[in-house]
Write a protein that holds these residues in place. Sequence first.
Motif, PDB file in Angstrom:
ATOM      1  N   ASN A  85       0.857  -1.181   0.000  1.00  0.00           N
ATOM      2  CA  ASN A  85       0.000   0.000   0.000  1.00  0.00           C
ATOM      3  C   ASN A  85       0.896   1.234   0.000  1.00  0.00           C
ATOM      4  N   TRP A  86       1.122   1.777  -1.199  1.00  0.00           N
ATOM      5  CA  TRP A  86       2.034   2.905  -1.322  1.00  0.00           C
ATOM      6  C   TRP A  86       1.309   4.199  -1.021  1.00  0.00           C
ATOM      7  N   SER A  87       2.026   5.058  -0.361  1.00  0.00           N
ATOM      8  CA  SER A  87       1.456   6.382  -0.086  1.00  0.00           C
ATOM      9  C   SER A  87       1.480   7.211  -1.354  1.00  0.00           C
ATOM     10  N   SER A  88       0.717   8.292  -1.357  1.00  0.00           N
ATOM     11  CA  SER A  88       0.676   9.149  -2.547  1.00  0.00           C
ATOM     12  C   SER A  88       2.051   9.756  -2.840  1.00  0.00           C
ATOM     13  N   GLU A  89       2.818  10.080  -1.780  1.00  0.00           N
ATOM     14  CA  GLU A  89       4.163  10.635  -2.009  1.00  0.00           C
ATOM     15  C   GLU A  89       5.076   9.594  -2.684  1.00  0.00           C
ATOM     16  N   GLU A  90       4.978   8.346  -2.228  1.00  0.00           N
ATOM     17  CA  GLU A  90       5.802   7.283  -2.837  1.00  0.00           C
ATOM     18  C   GLU A  90       5.402   7.031  -4.286  1.00  0.00           C
ATOM     19  N   VAL A  91       4.110   7.073  -4.547  1.00  0.00           N
ATOM     20  CA  VAL A  91       3.652   6.852  -5.936  1.00  0.00           C
ATOM     21  C   VAL A  91       4.176   7.957  -6.837  1.00  0.00           C
ATOM     22  N   ARG A  92       4.121   9.238  -6.339  1.00  0.00           N
ATOM     23  CA  ARG A  92       4.649  10.323  -7.157  1.00  0.00           C
ATOM     24  C   ARG A  92       6.162  10.186  -7.348  1.00  0.00           C
ATOM     25  N   GLU A  93       6.845   9.695  -6.322  1.00  0.00           N
ATOM     26  CA  GLU A  93       8.306   9.494  -6.455  1.00  0.00           C
ATOM     27  C   GLU A  93       8.612   8.436  -7.506  1.00  0.00           C
ATOM     28  N   PHE A  94       7.865   7.309  -7.445  1.00  0.00           N
ATOM     29  CA  PHE A  94       8.067   6.249  -8.444  1.00  0.00           C
ATOM     30  C   PHE A  94       7.738   6.758  -9.847  1.00  0.00           C
ATOM     31  N   ALA A  95       6.652   7.489  -9.945  1.00  0.00           N
ATOM     32  CA  ALA A  95       6.243   8.021 -11.254  1.00  0.00           C
ATOM     33  C   ALA A  95       7.287   8.984 -11.808  1.00  0.00           C
ATOM     34  N   GLY A  96       7.903   9.787 -10.938  1.00  0.00           N
ATOM     35  CA  GLY A  96       8.941  10.718 -11.387  1.00  0.00           C
ATOM     36  C   GLY A  96      10.149   9.975 -11.932  1.00  0.00           C
ATOM     37  N   ILE A  97      10.570   8.891 -11.221  1.00  0.00           N
ATOM     38  CA  ILE A  97      11.718   8.094 -11.697  1.00  0.00           C
ATOM     39  C   ILE A  97      11.408   7.448 -13.029  1.00  0.00           C
ATOM     40  N   MET A  98      10.200   6.884 -13.146  1.00  0.00           N
ATOM     41  CA  MET A  98       9.813   6.235 -14.404  1.00  0.00           C
ATOM     42  C   MET A  98       9.758   7.255 -15.538  1.00  0.00           C
ATOM     43  N   LEU A  99       9.262   8.477 -15.236  1.00  0.00           N
ATOM     44  CA  LEU A  99       9.220   9.517 -16.266  1.00  0.00           C
ATOM     45  C   LEU A  99      10.622   9.920 -16.694  1.00  0.00           C
ATOM     46  N   GLU A 100      11.537  10.060 -15.702  1.00  0.00           N
ATOM     47  CA  GLU A 100      12.925  10.429 -16.025  1.00  0.00           C
ATOM     48  C   GLU A 100      13.572   9.375 -16.912  1.00  0.00           C
TER      49      GLU A 100
END
Length: 588
Positions: free
Chosen positions: A390-405
Amino acid sequence: MSIRRRLMTRFIGMLAGAVAVIIVLGGAVSFWVLDQLNEVILVEDFASVGIDQLISTAEILPNGTVRYDPELLKRVDENGGWLQVLDEKGNVIDAFHTPADVPDHYKPGELIAYWEAKKPFPYQLYLLIREKNGTYFTLLYGERSQAEGLLEQARENSRYANGKLVLQSEQKEAIRSANAYIQVLDEEGQNFASFNKPAMGSQSTYSTQDIILRTRYPNRYGMTTATSYDDQNQSTWMLSVPFASSSSAVVDENPYGFIFGPALVALLLSIITLLVLLALWYANRFGYPMMHMLQWLQRLEQGHYEEPTGARGKPRSQNGKGKWSRKYQVYAEVLRSIQTLSTTLKRDEELRKQTESLREEWIAGITHDLKTPLSSIQGYAHMLEAEKYNWSSEEVREFAGIMLEKSMYMDRLVNDLAMTYRLRSGGYQPPVGETDVNTLLHDLVQRAERNPAYGEDRIKFVPSEVPVYGQVHIPSFERIVDNLSANALLHNPADSTLTVSVHPGEQAGEFSVHFADDGQGMDSETVWKLFERYYRGTDTGTSDVGSGLGMAVTKGLIEAMKGRIEVQSTSGEGTVIRLIWDGKSEHG
């Protein structure tokens, strides 16, 4: 001189030399034949030929005596002859082997009577009158013929009756002692009486030509023949005396065969030998170099690019000084062409191997740079997909940022790869416009100085002292400066510096930009591969700026803007990269 003219010159010279040698051989054989013929004639007819040579070679000495050729005097002695030299008054001034019954003075008209046989003389006479040193003298040659003497005696006291020849006993003994024989011929040349005629080797019928030849050329028949014509009975008396070394008379249909036969054989053998030697010389002079070149081409076909060598390990076509050998000089153009072909094939083979190596490195690099960020994206996607977390919204945004980079990195990498192909194929032509190069470079260098990855105070800009304007595409130029700055600062020690300078050209619109660093430099192989696509791999932690793709893009962009790039580097001494716009660019 072209190879065609050299070959023509060599062949003409070869044929001219062969003709000259054949002429010399023919002359030598002809000289030998003439000399042998002269010897034969001297033997067979010394009275006619020998005395002419005697008088031609004679030399009158101051004391009045005459000096003859010793070889001719030897012939006189062998023939049983004698010599006398008479002055204008008929006095004998010199003599050789003169018998006692020969006078030493001749009265006017007496010598003529002897010579024309109007007055009896015990010898056959031959005379010749010549002028020598302003003085006329007569050479008198005489020889006694045994056949003539025996025939004269036989005619005096002999007769034939009832088909038989009747001789005195003394005459018979003299004829037998000389191993001679006498024949009496009728008006048709038929033998109707004879004495001591051998059963073998003699004829019973004679033609006029037979009698003349036997009398004129005794050596051909092996005997001396004397004749006497009886006008009263119209018969011919013929007496033959064989030579001491001949037991029978043999008629030689070709009396000079022993001269012309060997001469012809010698000439033919000499010509054949000359032609064989000429063929061997031709094979060595022209054929051997051709075989060498053929062997060289066969080696090229097999992938061996060195010229075939000799026993000493040196190319056969070269001498000790490294120049073409004499027999290879005629093919100099062909050899140079094969040599150039060998060098080109060898260079192309090395280039092919290097290209294959670069291609393998490129495939490995591009695979690595695509697979690494893709693995990160897949990993984070699996983490987000897993229900047990169960990922927090901050962790999801962090993962999404890495994937986008990572995805943006892959996008730039693919775009740069596509750009290199477009630039190499000429499919990308950026629009250019006149730009102040000093101002543009100053702004771009200042922007690069603000990059924290480079460190502080590592870039220096040196503008041109005069304004410089050039036709450039500003976005492409920005990419070029960024790539070259990254290449110089990220791949050198942290204390190295980069100097960017602008230099005007000789004409308007011509200029160059130099990127000089004092870093570790590069070896020749690295310089050669510097602008190959993906020579250096990158990873997910760095961008493509300064990577192998970046340098390949840099070269393509410069050439697309009608410029060219040069690299000068030495290991341990730094690198200088020059961007040149002078109208001499080469598009690759």
